[in-house]
Design a protein around this motif. Structure first.
Motif, short mmCIF file in Angstrom:
data_model
loop_
_atom_site.label_atom_id
_atom_site.label_comp_id
_atom_site.label_asym_id
_atom_site.label_seq_id
_atom_site.Cartn_x
_atom_site.Cartn_y
_atom_site.Cartn_z
N TYR A 62 35.47 36.61 52.14
CA TYR A 62 36.04 36.92 53.42
C TYR A 62 35.33 36.04 54.45
N LEU A 63 34.63 35.16 54.20
CA LEU A 63 33.94 34.21 55.08
C LEU A 63 34.78 32.91 54.95
N PRO A 64 34.84 32.11 56.16
CA PRO A 64 35.72 31.00 55.89
C PRO A 64 34.89 29.92 55.14
N GLY A 65 35.70 29.24 54.28
CA GLY A 65 34.68 28.32 53.32
C GLY A 65 35.24 28.66 51.88
N SER A 66 34.95 28.02 50.98
CA SER A 66 35.19 28.01 49.41
C SER A 66 34.22 28.37 48.61
N LEU A 67 32.82 28.32 49.01
CA LEU A 67 31.83 28.63 47.97
C LEU A 67 30.69 29.55 48.41
N TRP A 68 31.19 30.34 49.56
CA TRP A 68 29.82 31.15 49.72
C TRP A 68 29.75 32.48 48.58
N SER A 69 30.84 32.65 48.16
CA SER A 69 30.63 33.76 46.93
C SER A 69 29.89 33.22 45.80
N VAL A 70 30.11 31.96 45.41
CA VAL A 70 29.19 31.29 44.64
C VAL A 70 27.66 31.03 44.68
N LEU A 71 27.50 30.87 45.94
CA LEU A 71 25.99 30.84 46.49
C LEU A 71 25.29 32.02 46.41
N VAL A 72 26.08 33.27 46.95
CA VAL A 72 25.30 34.53 47.18
C VAL A 72 25.09 34.94 45.75
N GLN A 73 26.14 34.76 44.80
CA GLN A 73 25.87 35.24 43.49
C GLN A 73 24.76 34.47 42.79
N ALA A 74 24.60 33.16 43.09
CA ALA A 74 23.37 32.58 42.29
C ALA A 74 22.14 32.89 42.89
N ASP A 75 22.08 33.12 44.20
CA ASP A 75 20.81 33.78 44.79
C ASP A 75 20.48 35.00 44.24
N ILE A 76 21.34 36.15 44.19
CA ILE A 76 20.98 37.21 43.63
C ILE A 76 20.69 36.95 42.33
N ALA A 77 21.55 36.41 41.48
CA ALA A 77 21.10 36.49 40.01
C ALA A 77 19.75 35.86 39.57
N SER A 78 19.12 35.06 40.72
CA SER A 78 18.01 34.13 40.34
C SER A 78 16.66 35.31 40.22
N HIS A 79 16.99 36.57 40.83
CA HIS A 79 16.09 37.73 40.66
C HIS A 79 16.02 38.32 39.49
N LEU A 80 17.02 37.94 38.35
CA LEU A 80 17.26 38.40 37.11
C LEU A 80 17.06 37.26 36.05
#
Length: 331
Positions: free
Chosen positions: A91-109
Motif C-alpha cells: 500500500y506504499l508507492p513502489g514495488s519492493l516494500w513488502s519484500v524488504l519488510v518481510q526479509a527484515d522481520i524474518a531475520s529475527h527467526l
C-alpha cells in the motif's frame, strides 16, 4: 534528464492519469453506482469477504511453500507474522516494500535475508504469471469488448507454462540475478515438486478471488437471468486486472488501475455502473481483509519480539495508507 529519471516521470504520469480517469468515472457515475452498491446484501458481503480471506490466506501458503523449499520451514503462526505484516508494504508507492519488510522481520527467526527476499520476489512472480494465465479469457473481453473467440488467447499461456514448469529455468534466473547484484547464491535451488505445489496454490488464490468477484457481480446483476459471460468475466477478470495492476508499481496496490480494468472487463456482461460498483466493493473488502490479516500477524510478531519499534511505525504508516485507499475507493 537521465533515462532512469525519464522513465520514473513517465510511469508517474501514466499512474496519475489512470487514477484521475478512475476518480472522474466514479464521480460521474456515482448516482447510478450507489444504487448498485445497495443491491449487495449482508450475507453476500460476508460470503464475498470469506472468499477474499481464503484467497489472502492461500497467498501466504504459497509464499511459505517456496520458503520451505529454499531451506526455512516456518510454522503457520510465525509465517503469518512475517508475511501479512510485510504485505502492508504494497500500500506504499513502489514495488519492493513488502519484500524488504518481510526479509527484515524474518531475520529475527534466523532466516537469511537473501532467502526471504528471493522467496518474496518468487511469490510475486508466480502470482503474476498464474494470474495472467488464469486471466487469459478475460483478455479477450478487455481487448475485443465482446464475448467468444478467446480460444486463441490460450496460446499465450504456453510460454508462461514453460516458465512455471521448468524449475531449472527459475533457478538459473535466480542465480544469474544474484550474481548481477554481487550476492552469494542460494544454498539450495527450488525443486520441481515445490514449484508445482506453489503454482497450484496460486491458481487456487485466483479461483478464490474469482468466486469473491462473482458473488458480488451476481448480487448486483439482480435476480434476472445473468449474462452468459458474467461467470467467465468475473472468475477470470479479477486475476487479469490485479496482475496487470501489479505492473503499475507507482500506484499503491494498483489503486485505480485494478478497478478500471475490472470495470472494463465486467462491463461486457453487465451495465458499466454495476461493474464499477463491483470493482469498488471488491477493493473495499480486500483492503479490510489485508488490514485484519496484517493486524493478526503484527500482534504475533510483536508478542514474539519479531518486530522493532521502527518496523512497527512503518507498519502503522502502511496500514494508514491502506485505510486511506479504502476510504478513497468507498467515497
Amino acid at each position: 534528464m537521465t533515462r532512469k529519471k525519464l522513465l520514473t516521470v513517465l510511469r508517474l504520469g501514466i499512474a496519475l492519469i489512470t487514477l484521475a480517469a478512475v476518480v472522474y468515472a466514479v464521480a460521474r457515475n456515482w448516482a447510478d453506482m450507489s444504487v448498485q452498491l445497495g443491491k449487495i446484501s449482508w450475507p453476500t458481503f460476508l460470503w464475498a469477504t470469506l472468499a477474499a480471506g481464503a484467497g489472502t490466506w492461500l497467498t501466504m501458503v504459497g509464499w511459505k511453500t517456496l520458503l520451505r523449499d529454499l531451506g526455512s520451514d516456518l510454522h503457520f503462526a510465525p509465517a503469518s507474522g512475517v508475511y501479512f505484516v510485510g504485505q502492508l508494504g504494497k500500500y506504499l508507492p513502489g514495488s519492493l516494500w513488502s519484500v524488504l519488510v518481510q526479509a527484515d522481520i524474518a531475520s529475527h527467526l534466523r532466516v537469511p535475508r537473501r532467502r526471504t527476499a528471493v522467496t518474496g520476489l518468487l511469490a510475486l512472480g508466480l502470482a503474476l504469471l498464474t494470474g495472467l494465465l488464469v486471466g487469459l479469457p478475460a483478455a479477450s473481453f478487455l481487448l475485443t469488448r465482446s464475448s467468444g473467440g478467446f480460444d486463441w488467447w490460450l496460446l499465450l499461456g504456453i510460454p508462461i507454462l514453460v516458465v512455471l514448469c521448468v524449475p531449472r529455468l527459475l533457478n538459473a534466473i535466480i542465480n544469474r540475478t544474484l550474481r548481477v547484484l554481487k550476492r552469494q547464491p542460494l544454498e539450495q535451488g527450488l525443486s520441481a515438486g515445490a514449484v508445482l505445489r506453489a503454482v497450484v496454490v496460486f491458481v487456487l488464490v485466483w479461483v478464490a478471488f474469482g468466486i469473491h468477484t462473482l458473488l458480488l457481480a451476481r448480487a448486483v446483476a439482480g435476480t434476472g437471468t445473468p449474462h452468459a459471460d458474467l461467470a467467465t468475466a468475473a472468475m477470470t477478470g479479477y486475476a487479469l486486472s490485479v496482475s496487470l495492476g501489479m505492473l503499475t508499481i507507482v500506484l499503491p496496490a494498483g489503486l485505480g488501475a485494478r478497478e478500471g480494468l475490472l470495470t472494463l472487463i465486467l462491463a461486457t456482461a453487465m451495465p458499466t455502473p454495476a461493474a464499477a460498483a463491483v470493482a469498488i466493493m471488491s477493493r473495499f473488502i480486500v483492503t479490510v481483509v489485508d488490514v485484519l490479516a496484517a493486524l493478526g500477524g503484527w500482534l504475533y510478531a510483536r508478542s514474539h519480539h519479531l518486530i522493532t519499534e521502527r518496523q512497527a511505525a512503518a507498519s502503522e504508516a502502511a496500514a494508514s495508507e491502506a485505510d486511506a485507499s479504502e476510504a478513497d475507493v468507498s467515497r
